[in-house]
Design a protein around this motif. Structure first.
Motif, PDB file in Angstrom:
ATOM      1  N   SER A   1       9.717  72.446  44.964  1.00  0.00           N
ATOM      2  CA  SER A   1       9.435  71.492  45.680  1.00  0.00           C
ATOM      3  C   SER A   1      10.080  71.569  46.635  1.00  0.00           C
ATOM      4  CB  SER A   1       9.497  70.022  44.607  1.00  0.00           C
ATOM      5  OG  SER A   1      10.440  70.669  44.311  1.00  0.00           O
ATOM      6  N   GLN A   2      11.550  72.407  46.749  1.00  0.00           N
ATOM      7  CA  GLN A   2      12.419  72.398  47.974  1.00  0.00           C
ATOM      8  C   GLN A   2      11.959  73.672  48.615  1.00  0.00           C
ATOM      9  OE1 GLN A   2      13.169  73.858  44.826  1.00  0.00           O
ATOM     10  NE2 GLN A   2      14.625  75.091  44.819  1.00  0.00           N
ATOM     11  N   PHE A   3      11.031  74.135  48.288  1.00  0.00           N
ATOM     12  CA  PHE A   3       9.901  75.796  48.997  1.00  0.00           C
ATOM     13  C   PHE A   3       9.297  75.399  49.604  1.00  0.00           C
ATOM     14  CE2 PHE A   3      13.312  78.017  46.380  1.00  0.00           C
ATOM     15  CZ  PHE A   3      14.600  77.987  47.728  1.00  0.00           C
ATOM     16  N   THR A   4       8.155  74.262  48.916  1.00  0.00           N
ATOM     17  CA  THR A   4       7.145  73.611  49.068  1.00  0.00           C
ATOM     18  C   THR A   4       6.695  72.346  50.074  1.00  0.00           C
ATOM     19  OG1 THR A   4       6.622  73.270  47.115  1.00  0.00           O
ATOM     20  CG2 THR A   4       6.181  75.607  47.286  1.00  0.00           C
ATOM     21  N   SER A   5       7.515  71.834  49.979  1.00  0.00           N
ATOM     22  CA  SER A   5       7.787  70.014  50.869  1.00  0.00           C
ATOM     23  C   SER A   5       7.460  70.281  52.183  1.00  0.00           C
ATOM     24  CB  SER A   5       8.960  69.790  50.820  1.00  0.00           C
ATOM     25  OG  SER A   5      10.171  70.516  51.687  1.00  0.00           O
TER      26      SER A   5
END
Length: 105
Positions: free
Chosen positions: A7-11
């Motif tokens: 999620s930290q890379f797709t936010s």
């Protein structure tokens, strides 16, 4: 920049951050172990065998030695026990992405 699908890379915020800086993102397929474990192992080796052993005066110096480590030593000269004592370059030459990322049914 290659990453997993965390999620930290797709936010939206991170995606926007990358776009503003001209960074292209790519992500591994869900459940593909090829990216994570070997890359984490590589960074552990990079830090242990290079980064923590020396002091670098400039970013350019650090960039140069990391490039030398990755391209000349790690991939072309250093044998890996996990690969049956083959160097990374030799191991990649004998395998395809499908062999690493897809389970046989």
């Amino acid at each position: 920049m290659h990453s997993d699908q965390g999620s930290q890379f797709t936010s939206a915020e991170f995606v926007q951050h990358c776009r503003k800086r001209g960074i292209s993102q790519s992500m591994s397929r869900a459940g593909c172990p090829y990216d994570n474990a070997p890359i984490e192992r590589y960074y552990n080796t990079l830090k242990t065998e290079l980064i923590y052993q020396y002091r670098f005066e400039t970013a350019a110096e650090l960039d140069y030695v990391v490039s030398e480590f990755a391209y000349d030593w790690y991939n072309q000269a250093r044998p890996h026990t996990y690969n049956g004592y083959l160097i990374s370059f030799e191991k990649r030459a004998e395998c395809t992405i499908k062999q690493w990322c897809y389970k046989k049914r």
